[in-house]
Design a protein around this motif. Structure first.
Motif, PDB file in Angstrom:
ATOM      1  N   LEU A  87       1.007  -1.238  -0.059  1.00  0.00           N
ATOM      2  CA  LEU A  87      -0.091  -0.266  -0.024  1.00  0.00           C
ATOM      3  C   LEU A  87       0.780   1.093   0.129  1.00  0.00           C
ATOM      4  O   LEU A  87       0.297   2.298  -0.233  1.00  0.00           O
ATOM      5  N   ALA A  92      -5.147   1.417  -4.155  1.00  0.00           N
ATOM      6  CA  ALA A  92      -6.030   0.887  -5.275  1.00  0.00           C
ATOM      7  C   ALA A  92      -7.479   1.058  -4.483  1.00  0.00           C
ATOM      8  O   ALA A  92      -7.668   0.819  -3.277  1.00  0.00           O
ATOM      9  N   LEU A 112      -5.751  -1.484   8.006  1.00  0.00           N
ATOM     10  CA  LEU A 112      -4.986  -1.474   7.012  1.00  0.00           C
ATOM     11  C   LEU A 112      -3.755  -0.856   7.218  1.00  0.00           C
ATOM     12  O   LEU A 112      -2.516  -1.151   6.852  1.00  0.00           O
ATOM     13  N   GLU A 125      -4.952  11.558   9.281  1.00  0.00           N
ATOM     14  CA  GLU A 125      -4.829  12.256   8.260  1.00  0.00           C
ATOM     15  C   GLU A 125      -5.446  11.818   7.104  1.00  0.00           C
ATOM     16  O   GLU A 125      -6.180  12.792   6.384  1.00  0.00           O
ATOM     17  N   LEU A 129      -8.237  13.990   4.837  1.00  0.00           N
ATOM     18  CA  LEU A 129      -7.806  14.080   3.326  1.00  0.00           C
ATOM     19  C   LEU A 129      -9.193  13.789   2.453  1.00  0.00           C
ATOM     20  O   LEU A 129      -9.568  14.164   1.533  1.00  0.00           O
ATOM     21  N   ALA A 130      -9.728  12.724   2.776  1.00  0.00           N
ATOM     22  CA  ALA A 130     -11.041  12.101   2.447  1.00  0.00           C
ATOM     23  C   ALA A 130     -12.365  12.697   2.490  1.00  0.00           C
ATOM     24  O   ALA A 130     -13.475  12.387   1.919  1.00  0.00           O
ATOM     25  N   ARG A 150     -15.646   7.658  -0.681  1.00  0.00           N
ATOM     26  CA  ARG A 150     -14.734   8.467   0.133  1.00  0.00           C
ATOM     27  C   ARG A 150     -13.585   7.557   0.963  1.00  0.00           C
ATOM     28  O   ARG A 150     -12.564   7.737   1.201  1.00  0.00           O
ATOM     29  N   LEU A 157      -5.180   6.003  -0.130  1.00  0.00           N
ATOM     30  CA  LEU A 157      -4.127   7.116   0.042  1.00  0.00           C
ATOM     31  C   LEU A 157      -3.081   6.791   1.325  1.00  0.00           C
ATOM     32  O   LEU A 157      -2.321   7.618   1.600  1.00  0.00           O
ATOM     33  N   GLY A 159      -1.020   4.658   2.284  1.00  0.00           N
ATOM     34  CA  GLY A 159       0.272   4.637   2.217  1.00  0.00           C
ATOM     35  C   GLY A 159       1.097   5.552   1.572  1.00  0.00           C
ATOM     36  O   GLY A 159       2.289   5.469   1.168  1.00  0.00           O
ATOM     37  N   ASP A 160       0.388   6.530   1.293  1.00  0.00           N
ATOM     38  CA  ASP A 160       1.137   8.028   0.206  1.00  0.00           C
ATOM     39  C   ASP A 160       1.946   7.214  -0.686  1.00  0.00           C
ATOM     40  O   ASP A 160       3.109   7.341  -0.849  1.00  0.00           O
ATOM     41  N   VAL A 184      -9.689  15.501  -6.568  1.00  0.00           N
ATOM     42  CA  VAL A 184      -8.489  14.847  -6.001  1.00  0.00           C
ATOM     43  C   VAL A 184      -7.602  14.055  -6.895  1.00  0.00           C
ATOM     44  O   VAL A 184      -6.351  13.946  -6.620  1.00  0.00           O
ATOM     45  N   ARG A 193       2.312  11.556  -9.045  1.00  0.00           N
ATOM     46  CA  ARG A 193       1.958  10.412  -8.905  1.00  0.00           C
ATOM     47  C   ARG A 193       1.266   9.816 -10.405  1.00  0.00           C
ATOM     48  O   ARG A 193       0.595  10.612 -11.028  1.00  0.00           O
TER      49      ARG A 193
END
Lengths: 322, 520
Positions: A87, A92, A112, A125, A129-130, A150, A157, A159-160, A184, A193
């Protein structure tokens, strides 16, 4: 492995997906038939095709969920199953409804995070973000599809990751949500990315995707930039708005253009550039209120493309479904 | 609405930290964050305790005011019957006792309205004994003839050595001799009073200088198989002794007669018309008694008492809950599609399943341990308070039962996880696992099946694992009903457990193969 050095601009080397010659069949039906394409960093790649064309299967193979009979899929040059904390390499969202209904959104993200050795703070975080906000403390089973999307984005996201792959992320979103999702995707691409977004509706990707991989029947039909595709599909057609459409049509046909009526006071003109049309109408004193180059929609371009593909391949458009 | 996705490097950890530990933490987080599962775990503990306590909550046998009773304990701490009729004097220091046993007969009541049956029971005994005191459970050594097992020397309840075989009869008397030399007691037998055979010699350390010595008779109850099952009836044994030959410093005066233990104990009983006693005719004695000098075993001869595992009878109920949880831990992921997310986060599917097994196994282990550790003291205290005996076990045995109950629960939970992975559906997986372990256990131990069928079930099905809870001892010299219904498993504790372990390992192994080999 350079997984610990993710920062701005550090994505480039790892921000790729390479799909090379994937073949897979379910029983007698061919699901993937030599699927080959690449996803590059810094842009949103639309992954488009009718339902059953192989989008989800391709994504499952990329994630190692399904095994391909031939070919390989690489994430940052490595097969997914060889990634230590996957991740952190690829986020995904396949099925936003794949949740244990009794678990809160935050706890879903927490397990996760644990699986990737990420601290609990990272969960907070991505909740922000979501835009999950206080809903994160509620059981995911009660979420609307929009909220699930969301949550899915938050999970992707976590695991950046340098690569983000979303399967039909617009499904079930309300208009606000669609705007948010587009934002997004654009932001993720801007950060360098690689973003792969599947959709069976080309229109959803209008204004979002920079690049398109169009597939049909398990293989790539077109792999092209959005700008080139639209230019090709627009075909130099000009829209003319006039109260004297009969007169205008006669003048322009005399000059060698093809003219069709597209409305009570609009004509579609091909074969003449727009400035020549303006000059001709002005010369003969024909009144008009608008002359503009037609811009094809992505949907139109897509229809044209897949129609060509089907004709070219000469087979009926029955689709492989799973 | 935020689209500010400024990336932030994930906290760096050493690469080696990840791996299995991270997967384990993820699966543990999954488990503890579903309230239904946490509640189910609590329910498993409670139901195990509740069924165990309710199952042993019969009102006391003695009625109100009956104080706590306990089995007498032998020198080795084991529960014993020490109930017999003794004709005795005191012997101080070294010495010996020699006597001819001229006959051993018996009478048994086999049912209301039927004539008593003549004949000594197979383990009816009459002979000579030297015993520390008249207190039950005190050390002893004895040489005796039995109704069906020849002459024997027994000591301290559990030691049993065969001497010459054959029954005592009018024309075939048995001479018995017991000699004390310090702490060493040696038993002899002879068919003619002149040629002696040593049977056995035992050390009874700490035996006081002065002991009780004399002649005794005892008979356990008569056991007979009837159409309705095994029946027991009161029985007595009568031994006719010749003139004793005493060596050493014996107390003077007349011989005394005592029913040691006050009654015939849990394995013997007097009928309405029989009682213990002795008569002296000339130089000889005739001694009649009921009871036994032997360890207590399970079955009817246990009397009104509970074994440790009786209090854990609720384990099967807790297991049903744990089976449901263990199964749901994987089938829930199949049903919702969450398994794809799991495998996306943790591509090593074997590792996923291993972590899941460790989590449900660990939780189930704690459930079993906790339930057993809570139930045993409460159940034992309650039973004692209502006048029941509790079969004593060593601390090591009790520890084995408590830990074993935890391991039993853990293994069954892993079995359920494996079967759930293979079948993918909760309902069928739960049904299969319950049918393979809980059902055989209930059938085998409730006594509805013939003993042979019950034993077969407890050998070949995963229910064999319940053997780890058994505590009742088996002794060849004590006649009882040694069947699953009375607490006797066909396999030893850890052997039975390893049968269950084998099933769990097989299911888990197949589950790993299956999960690895398929698209999810």
């Amino acid at each position: 492995m350079s997984e610990e050095s993710a920062d701005d601009g550090g994505y480039a080397t790892r921000a790729t997906i390479e799909v090379i010659g994937l073949r897979k069949r379910f029983g007698s039906q061919v699901a993937l038939d030599g699927m080959t394409f690449a996803v590059r960093p810094g842009r949103v790649t639309g992954f488009v095709g009718p339902n059953g064309a192989g989008k989800s299967t391709t994504m499952r193979v990329i994630l190692g969920l399904d095994a391909a009979e031939e070919g390989e899929a690489l994430v940052g040059g490595v097969p997914y199953r060889g990634l230590r904390r996957p991740l952190r390499h690829l986020g995904a969202l396949l099925d936003a409804s794949a949740l244990q209904p009794g678990r809160t959104a935050r706890n879903h993200l927490l397990w996760l995070a644990r699986s990737q050795g990420l601290p609990a703070g990272r969960v907070d975080e991505v909740v922000e973000l979501a835009g999950l906000g206080p809903a994160a403390r509620r059981k995911a089973g009660g979420f609307s599809l929009g909220m699930r999307q969301r949550l899915g984005i938050a999970a992707a996201l976590l695991g950046d990751p340098p690569v983000v792959m979303l399967d039909e992320p617009f499904n079930g979103l309300d208009p606000d949500g669609i705007v948010w999702m587009r934002g997004v995707l654009a932001t993720l691409a801007r950060q360098g990315r690689a973003v792969l977004v599947s959709s069976h509706l080309m229109g959803e990707l209008e204004g979002t995707a920079d690049h398109l991989v169009v597939i049909g029947r398990g293989r790539v039909v077109a792999d092209t930039g959005v700008a080139e595709l639209l230019a090709a599909a627009s075909g130099g057609r000009v829209v003319l708005r006039t109260s004297a459409s009969a007169q205008a049509a006669r003048v322009l046909r005399d000059a060698g253009a093809a003219v069709v009526a597209t409305g009570p006071d609009t004509l579609g003109v091909t074969g003449l550039p727009d400035e020549r049309i303006v000059a001709l109408l002005a010369r003969d004193g024909v009144p008009f209120s608008q002359v503009s180059a037609h811009r094809a929609t992505l949907e139109e371009a897509y229809m044209e493309l897949t129609r060509d593909a089907v004709e070219y391949r000469g087979v009926p458009a029955g689709e492989v479904t799973r | 609405m935020t689209t500010d996705l400024t990336p932030r490097p994930p906290a760096t950890r050493r690469a080696g930290r990840g791996g299995f530990l991270a997967t384990l933490r993820a699966e543990w987080t999954k488990f503890r964050t579903v309230r239904g599962w946490v509640l189910a775990v609590a329910a498993a503990v409670l139901v195990t305790i509740a069924v165990g306590l309710l199952g042993t909550a019969a009102p006391g046998p003695g009625g109100p005011g009956t104080g706590p009773v306990a089995y007498p304990k032998g020198p080795g701490g084991e529960a014993v019957n020490d109930n017999f009729y003794l004709v005795h004097k005191e012997l101080t220091g070294d010495g010996g006792l020699t006597v001819a046993l001229r006959s051993l007969t018996g009478v048994a009541d086999t049912g209301i309205g039927e004539a008593p049956t003549e004949g000594a029971q197979p383990w009816a005994k009459a002979g000579i004994i030297m015993k520390e005191s008249l207190t039950q459970g005190s050390p002893y050594a004895a040489v005796m003839a039995t109704g069906g097992h020849g002459v024997r020397m027994q000591a301290d309840f559990t030691r049993d050595t065969a001497g010459p075989s054959g029954a005592v009869a009018e024309d075939a008397a048995r001479w018995l001799r017991l000699v004390r030399s310090g702490d060493r007691l040696t038993g002899y037998a002879s068919a003619d009073g002149s040629r002696w055979t040593e049977i056995d010699s035992v050390e009874l350390p700490g035996l006081p200088r002065t002991v009780r010595a004399g002649f005794f008779a005892a008979s356990p109850q008569a056991m007979q198989d009837t159409a309705a099952g095994t029946g027991f009836g009161p029985a007595v044994a009568t031994g006719v002794f010749g003139a004793p030959d005493l060596a050493g410093d014996w107390s003077g005066g007349a011989w005394s007669g005592t029913q040691v233990g006050g009654d015939a104990g849990t394995s013997g009983s007097y009928s309405g018309t029989t009682r213990g006693g002795f008569t002296q005719a000339g130089d000889g004695f005739t001694v009649t008694g009921a009871g036994d000098i032997a360890p207590v075993v399970g079955g009817p001869v246990m009397g009104g008492g509970y074994s440790v595992e009786n209090f854990l009878v609720g384990t099967f109920a807790g297991l049903v809950v744990l089976i449901a949880v263990g199964t749901a831990f994987i089938t829930g992921e199949y049903r919702t599609g969450l398994l794809r997310t799991t495998v996306t986060a943790i591509p090593s599917r074997g590792r996923v399943l291993g972590a899941k097994a460790l989590v449900v196994g660990g939780v189930a282990f704690a459930v079993g341990m906790a339930a057993a550790a809570i139930t045993l003291p409460i159940g034992e205290r309650g039973a004692l308070g209502r006048g029941f005996r509790v079969f004593p076990v060593t601390s090591a045995t009790e520890l084995r039962v408590v830990v074993g109950t935890g391991l039993l629960c853990a293994t069954v939970a892993v079995l359920a996880l494996g079967v759930g992975t293979l079948l993918r559906r909760s309902a069928t997986a739960v049904a299969l696992v319950v049918a393979s372990i809980v059902l055989p256990f209930l059938l085998a131990t409730s006594g509805v099946l013939p003993p042979g069928a019950s034993e077969w079930l407890l050998r070949v099905t995963p229910a064999a694992g319940f053997a780890v809870q058994q505590t009742l001892p088996y002794y060849a010299q004590v006649l009882s009903v040694y069947e699953p219904a009375t607490g006797y498993y066909p396999l030893a504790p850890w052997v039975g457990f390893s049968v269950l372990l084998g099933y769990a390992a097989l299911a888990f192994g197949l589950a790993v193969v299956r999960l690895r080999g398929r698209d999810v």
